[in-house]
Design an enzyme around this catalytic site. Structure first.
Site, PDB file in Angstrom:
ATOM      1  N   LYS A 234     -21.701  29.617  -1.047  1.00  0.00           N
ATOM      2  CA  LYS A 234     -21.527  28.843   0.186  1.00  0.00           C
ATOM      3  C   LYS A 234     -21.510  27.370  -0.174  1.00  0.00           C
ATOM      4  CE  LYS A 234     -21.870  30.505   4.171  1.00  0.00           C
ATOM      5  NZ  LYS A 234     -20.831  31.407   4.677  1.00  0.00           N
TER       6      LYS A 234
ATOM      7  N   ARG B 165     -10.698 -13.270 -12.634  1.00  0.00           N
ATOM      8  CA  ARG B 165     -10.254 -12.359 -11.585  1.00  0.00           C
ATOM      9  C   ARG B 165     -11.479 -11.730 -10.921  1.00  0.00           C
ATOM     10  NH1 ARG B 165      -8.182  -6.585 -14.352  1.00  0.00           N
ATOM     11  NH2 ARG B 165     -10.056  -6.260 -15.607  1.00  0.00           N
TER      12      ARG B 165
ATOM     13  N   GLN C 202     -12.843  -1.136 -19.052  1.00  0.00           N
ATOM     14  CA  GLN C 202     -13.379  -0.180 -20.036  1.00  0.00           C
ATOM     15  C   GLN C 202     -14.668  -0.717 -20.674  1.00  0.00           C
ATOM     16  OE1 GLN C 202     -10.108  -0.677 -19.639  1.00  0.00           O
ATOM     17  NE2 GLN C 202      -8.883   1.031 -20.424  1.00  0.00           N
TER      18      GLN C 202
ATOM     19  N   THR D 200     -22.170  34.935   0.642  1.00  0.00           N
ATOM     20  CA  THR D 200     -22.329  33.486   0.754  1.00  0.00           C
ATOM     21  C   THR D 200     -23.252  33.155   1.925  1.00  0.00           C
ATOM     22  OG1 THR D 200     -20.395  33.115   2.179  1.00  0.00           O
ATOM     23  CG2 THR D 200     -20.006  33.161  -0.205  1.00  0.00           C
ATOM     24  N   ASP D 201     -23.253  34.002   2.946  1.00  0.00           N
ATOM     25  CA  ASP D 201     -24.167  33.780   4.066  1.00  0.00           C
ATOM     26  C   ASP D 201     -25.620  33.872   3.596  1.00  0.00           C
ATOM     27  OD1 ASP D 201     -24.226  33.588   7.163  1.00  0.00           O
ATOM     28  OD2 ASP D 201     -25.666  35.183   6.700  1.00  0.00           O
TER      29      ASP D 201
ATOM     30  N   PHE E 298      -8.722 -10.721 -18.096  1.00  0.00           N
ATOM     31  CA  PHE E 298      -7.897  -9.616 -18.591  1.00  0.00           C
ATOM     32  C   PHE E 298      -6.678 -10.210 -19.278  1.00  0.00           C
ATOM     33  CE2 PHE E 298      -5.091  -5.766 -17.932  1.00  0.00           C
ATOM     34  CZ  PHE E 298      -5.740  -5.001 -18.885  1.00  0.00           C
TER      35      PHE E 298
ATOM     36  N   HIS F 152      -8.148  -3.160  -6.939  1.00  0.00           N
ATOM     37  CA  HIS F 152      -7.460  -4.430  -7.164  1.00  0.00           C
ATOM     38  C   HIS F 152      -7.621  -5.384  -5.987  1.00  0.00           C
ATOM     39  CE1 HIS F 152      -5.751  -2.511 -10.630  1.00  0.00           C
ATOM     40  NE2 HIS F 152      -5.042  -1.653  -9.922  1.00  0.00           N
TER      41      HIS F 152
END
Lengths: 327, 327, 327, 327
Positions: free
Chosen positions: B27, B206, B254, B72-73, B189, B282
């Site tokens: 579930k 930036r 990174q 699942t119940d 960058f 961005h």
């Protein structure tokens, strides 16, 4: 009539069976982040701005004649340019600037409505001192206090604003949405009307949870000197909504709604009217008896749908309702 | 072969062209709110629980024979019953209880994986004293401090947990998602590879913004005495992630990713591995020159799509990678 | 005044500073699937039903006295019971049944507004005959034509309905939303107003794409004999909207909006008014020149935000506007 | 070690406690609409493209040296340029083009994984002839058949593709998601395991509804001549999934899952493996007895959460599992 003739007015004639009613247009959801650099300390405003203009717009609808149309792209550009030129002192103040500008920016523009959502950020707390710790060595430009330009979205409720101006009259509505609150007790629900389709059991102790949407209208006539401190006013209204929700022993969500609205009006002298929309986010007590357990108001299933939806307006005595009922 | 015969095993035969591979069931998204009443002061845990079980499940797939299937119940019922019986000390501790229970709960169940999301709430601050203030009069059962059972969703990041147990080995992964952070400077960058499709300009300043998803694996072998204080450990990991994000002068996302992961491992001795997924949200500088304005890193457009997506694993030296790469 | 006194009416007095304005309540988003079994052939209606009631509700707001409140749970039960008793001939007909019932179901209920969304399904086509094919052998109860009870969601636009009744007057609004359409040519945009913030270039060939939300009001006075065939009427309106969108050579989205609205009114005699909301889903031509390629209206970036938003009402000559402007 | 030194390799030393594991990066969710103009008849492909690259990326993680990084912006540009240069014959063919290009596009790029979603559109049917009808008069450039460039989103399931290439081996996975299907009968559920937490009643007639996510892997080795007709293959797989769902008398959703997977493998010779994720979208029979009504499998509540979640892989005999288990 040729609705698509490239230029010219709507021709009169016996065949005319339709006419234009209320209309508006503009650029919706322009996402703006405005940074203010106060030395090494930065401040930010994170907004989602929607502009809606209206006026003498028959020709563009009837024949595609765009000569009266200030393009939606231009309204977007204006948002960005004004953010630079005027700054964003508050969503309300920024919206007032924009609305005042748009009305009359072209002869056809007679009315402007500016809506904004503002997302909240908090400064990231200074890291615990870890001299020489790898991964965070501040190079090449060491800063004594890096967090002065570092932020985390609080994720809390969204602040909202709607400012409308028609060249004469102002309407400034402040608000919030997505404010999720819960009382785990001090809520009852009983004594309600019964009909043949009623099966609900009465309860003397339930969870009361809701997601508050509120919009309140200020008594502001456009005089810059009389403008409230919008940020301070908004924070006060939010605090009063929370205090009323938490402090009301609730016999129904309607009662809580009224208490929340009344408290804002009573505590903020310049608020004339408030409208609240309160979904009842049901928390159902789980039946644990099949497992030999007693559920003494401890284990709940938080349901998605359906949900009760309670909506209402609270007015200051003597005020006229002006917030549109849009739900 | 009749795949839908109501009972019986998969018959052998020359026509068999397919076979069952990895499978699991359970579930998903059981919404649980657990209240603990400590006198008038209440505590809550708000969870979304997903159970996935696997084991000897050929018959149900090949022929619809459900005799090995714990429904699942039932897994949903177990979540609620265990919330009552064992409480929710932390998502990790609760998930360990559930996983230990399910493995062997039916002879066919050989492995359990429990995932949880936890949503954060904060207490609503006491209302400013407004004696006799309408709308909040505490009736019929006045409480001296109403806020002790009143909460607001903070809306901040979601805490996550994933616990897997196969009867022998444990894997406990803690994590978070939806943590949105931004540095308004100290990000560059440049110096990247160029090919004929490269048009991006280099930048020395930036905005760096991302929405952190992180999952870190604990070196925990199942011995209850050695278990970390899961809540404390999680709070520490979150704080280290924020500190590393805020404190890293970034030359690439990174690099920031690695710094964040490394810092968690270095500061939390029981964490062997961490995986991060960092979309580059961005923020593009708006060109205001057509309006005669200079945009000195003040006005940004926050874009939705596309976005850079940076993903990576950081390992403690000597540790083997065990967090599945699912993205 | 104590807004939270547990029982009793709102006390009069000099301190009364607030009063209740427009309010409504009910159960929202009750999800109903109604199956009709015509022998082995099944028919389904898949609805999302929201009820909003209003009337003499002062007491519950002022004091939490619920005696006038028909609970939202009861409204949900009524939806399900009526689906059984009356069936769902169409969303409009079903909503009329519900609205007529609720008004007067308790003395306090003076007005009911029923909203529905309907999701479309199509029958799954008969499988190509694959005698003896594994995985689909029809056991234990072979059916000659399995697809008669098998359906797939078409996923296309959502059909909407809103029916309001106050005991005397009816308002029936049909509609749709989520209808995404695109013309890849025959759209121009030029000749628009310029101001100092205008940078947009004129174009003689662009993609025009939008996601249609439309609501149209029927001239229906409540006489069952005069009711349109609601399903047929809705299908006709949808077809006219599509035809007008596809058939209009567009000089502006406003012109297309008017053409769409006018066509529905002209072709459906019982429709008095229609309101359309058309986001301009911008498709920007990608600049491929840096790569030595010419983009001759072939490669587009489909943008998310911001978007132009064009909204307007078209009226039959002589009709009064009655659809609320909610946007 | 200084993880953030602006240039230079990771310094060795005794303090090194962490290392980089699996990592990848690229631009996600580049939205592309590609139009092909075949005279007046236009064709469109509407895609959402995500690129993930990996390779020799230590330096950028350890020190922010980007010299090995082909920027995510470049990968976006490449998607658009390739759409122009190579066209989009099918998502799979387009992804193969991109993957082949990226591997080796910079010396550091050793592996590329391209994911795509494709959204389906249908042509808008020709409007019924309404000569002289206002609002659609074709001016200024009348077209004899406007619909040849007019489209409506079908809204049906999303087609998916994932192509991975490491310079040597190809893996092409086709798939779909958001395919919602329902059988209103021919589904039973009984004979399942019971434990002390089991309360579910057995049923011999229930609604079986799910939202299919499926991914199937082709036996394709990169030889262009041997490539399937990807569009045709995808349509066939979709049809087989639907046929198996509709045609299986179901004793459990696991059985239906296996039948669906097995049928695709049996009918498509080049498919080696398929993985399915099937949420059990529960439709609960509403208890109408309190209202004196019998609910003979006609009125259902469609629940949101929780839901059963059944996941599994079906393999061709002899094939190795290669589709990652990501759920």
């Amino acid at each position: 009539m040729t609705a698509s003739s490239p230029a010219g007015a709507r021709p009169p004639g016996p065949a005319r069976t339709t006419r234009l009613g209320q209309n508006q247009y503009g650029k919706a959801e322009t996402r703006l982040v405005r940074v203010v650099r106060d030395g090494a300390t930065h401040h930010i405003r994170d907004l989602n701005v929607s502009v809606a203009l209206s006026g003498a717009m028959d020709a563009v609808h009837y024949s595609g004649d765009n000569s009266a149309v200030l393009t939606t792209d231009t309204t977007k550009n204006t948002v960005y340019a004004f953010a630079k030129e005027h700054g964003v002192a508050s969503p309300e103040a920024f919206a007032v600037h924009l609305a005042r500008h748009f009305v009359g920016s072209a002869p056809s523009i007679e009315r402007a409505r500016i809506r904004m959502e503002e997302y909240a950020w908090e400064r990231i707390a200074a890291p615990s001192a870890e001299p020489g710790g790898p991964g965070t060595a501040p190079a090449p430009a060491p800063a004594s206090d890096d967090k002065r330009h570092s932020f985390a979205r609080t994720g809390r409720e969204t602040r909202t604003t709607e400012v409308t101006f028609d060249g004469t009259a102002w309407q400034v509505i402040s608000g919030l949405k997505d404010l999720v609150v819960m009382n785990t007790t001090d809520s009852e629900f009983w004594g309600f009307a019964k009909d043949p389709y009623t099966t609900l059991k009465e309860t003397r102790d339930r969870i009361l949870a809701t997601e508050v949407t509120a919009r309140w209208r200020h008594d502001w006539t456009g005089d810059a000197q009389d403008a409230p401190d919008w940020d301070d006013s908004w924070a006060r209204a939010r605090a009063e909504l929370l205090a009323a929700f938490a402090g009301t022993y609730s016999l129904s969500l309607q009662q809580t709604l009224y208490a929340m609205g009344a408290r804002v009006i009573e505590q903020l002298p310049d608020v004339a009217e408030i409208r609240l929309s309160l979904p009842n986010k049901h928390h159902f007590l789980v039946d644990l008896e099949p497992f030999g357990l007693k559920n003494d108001n401890e284990v709940y299933f938080a349901a998605d749908r359906p949900y009760g939806l309670i909506e209402g307006t609270v007015l200051r005595e003597g005020a006229e309702a002006a917030i549109a009922v849009t739900d």
